[in-house]
Design an enzyme around this catalytic site. Structure first.
Site, short mmCIF file in Angstrom:
data_model
loop_
_atom_site.label_atom_id
_atom_site.label_comp_id
_atom_site.label_asym_id
_atom_site.label_seq_id
_atom_site.Cartn_x
_atom_site.Cartn_y
_atom_site.Cartn_z
N THR A 156 0.83 -1.21 0.00
CA THR A 156 0.00 0.00 0.00
C THR A 156 0.86 1.26 0.00
OG1 THR A 156 -1.82 -1.11 1.11
CG2 THR A 156 -1.71 1.27 1.36
N ASP A 170 -0.38 -7.05 4.75
CA ASP A 170 -1.14 -8.29 4.92
C ASP A 170 -0.27 -9.52 5.17
OD1 ASP A 170 -3.84 -7.47 4.86
OD2 ASP A 170 -3.70 -7.13 2.71
#
Lengths: 163, 163, 163, 163
Positions: free
Chosen positions: D10, D82
């Site tokens: 991200t 993640d």
């Protein structure tokens, strides 16, 4: 008085840090007018918060109805860019809007994404055009205005082009 | 074609991290039009980079002369807010500008200061008004326009008020 | 628990759009820790909001006293960069701080000036160093740490240099 | 010298205004170190630009191999949140990294999204921890550090939690 109707679109999208997708929360419009130090009498009403690719004629009827009921002839509608022109066409056939100046505007990059967004510029532009253009349905993007039936979005470049 | 003349003002000020003072470097205008995804033919020319409190009639003569020489009738001037109205008055008496629409705009917070600045909104607003207003000298701030002789800056609040 | 003491400095300066000068309002620190998604137990207390060029030994005594009284050994002080090292020296001689890790940090560009400021980076850096460095008085700037007596600010470049 | 390896996540995502999706372009890391006014000797190398949900063991082998070959013992890896912990586990079993301090960090909101992103804070934090922590594989998020096997990401809240 200028009536502003919010319908969603990229303009008001936010980033959801849990799933990494874009979504709608509250509109940024009131805060944007404040930051723009705007002293015009403006009423902001959120009609819906949707992606314009998902906008149906039932949604457009709501927009038309609210434009009709608005107690002013100067109306600014924030809208996703993909079907902005289509909504312009719908409004052009809606009864009772003949004396109104209706400006649709949007953004290619969400206002929430900071100093890369075109939204704040477009808002200043749309707000100005709605004060001076004669009655009609207009698209305002890229610093320009077009009557709704003289423009299309080039989906490859993201710019609006004169027909 | 739209002619943009840069004269400085808060709009284009930067923060000098060495001495903690504000100063002028290059104008942000071209980058702002790009971010606004503007597709109009625009020519940006920097006439000066000064605080409007320091603007003299010699400076105003340069602005007037360049407005006169511009090959277009749509002219946008970025200007410090403190003496914007005064420059408007000067231009109203300058010869040869009768057929031109000249819009002066500025900012209360420098564009370089990010998401607090009103500059990007004002630029979208001024660019729009200059395309549609009849010939005359105008002030564009706070989302509105005024003929130069119908407005003043309230120095206590920072807002422009109708005379 | 980490104790954060705010003393002002460029870090927390704001732009006053009425007079065009920088001033202090509330500190940005709590909002910055939130944006940094910080989950450490942190207590933020504002001791003063001043330009470090105006910091006197009376002010430094207040900082030293509060460091002494703090119920933790990990202390972060935000401070103007100009006299940060001087305050480090003062704290090094203050009694009762021998077992504490005290980190002074600041910014060259105000946090309020958006994506140009170094403040958010420096805060992440200082917060990390304070958790792991042994007791002592440190300066944290430019991604680095120095014991207070091994560094000086180069006032021409704005960078901190090892002595 | 500090070695920085970019793997995407991200942290480095951008918004594509044509299709409204997130994608990778160039890394923001060099520009971020510059904005942080960082004066440490840093080498930034992009190993891959991928979403960490798509990271395979083949990708992790590339990261491990480059950590092994790096001519320094201080290594910072930017990584999607993640599977950051999973990559930490992989690196902990890779041969030849026993003497190295490897810090993995990331962001919940892309750096390109302006003043809402945690990325710049996390970078300052990770850069600081990598300079002072003993050899090991660490996760740095939320202003804290954890050995890789003492932490997990809470996917509902987006915060990292001690095991």
């Amino acid at each position: 008085m200028i009536q502003v109707f919010v319908t969603g679109g990229t303009f008001d999208k936010e980033y959801n840090y849990i799933d990494g997708k874009l979504f709608f929360q509250d509109t940024h419009l009131p805060r944007m007018f404040e930051r723009g130090r705007c002293t015009l009498p403006i009423d902001v009403k959120t009609l819906m918060m949707i992606d314009s690719l998902e906008m149906t004629d039932a949604d457009r009827q709501i927009i038309a109805h609210n434009c009709f009921r608005a107690k002013t002839d100067q109306i600014l509608v924030t809208h996703g860019t993909d079907t902005m022109v289509e909504t312009g066409g719908y409004l052009s056939e809606a009864p009772g809007l003949e004396n109104k100046t209706i400006v649709l505007t949007g953004a290619m990059i969400p206002y929430a994404f900071g100093t890369s967004s075109d939204g704040f510029f477009n808002l200043g532009s749309a707000l100005s055009f709605v004060q001076v253009l004669p009655p009609g349905i207009y698209i305002v993007m890229n610093g320009r205005y077009w009557p709704w039936d003289q423009v299309r979005k080039n989906k490859k470049t993201g710019f609006f082009e004169t027909l």
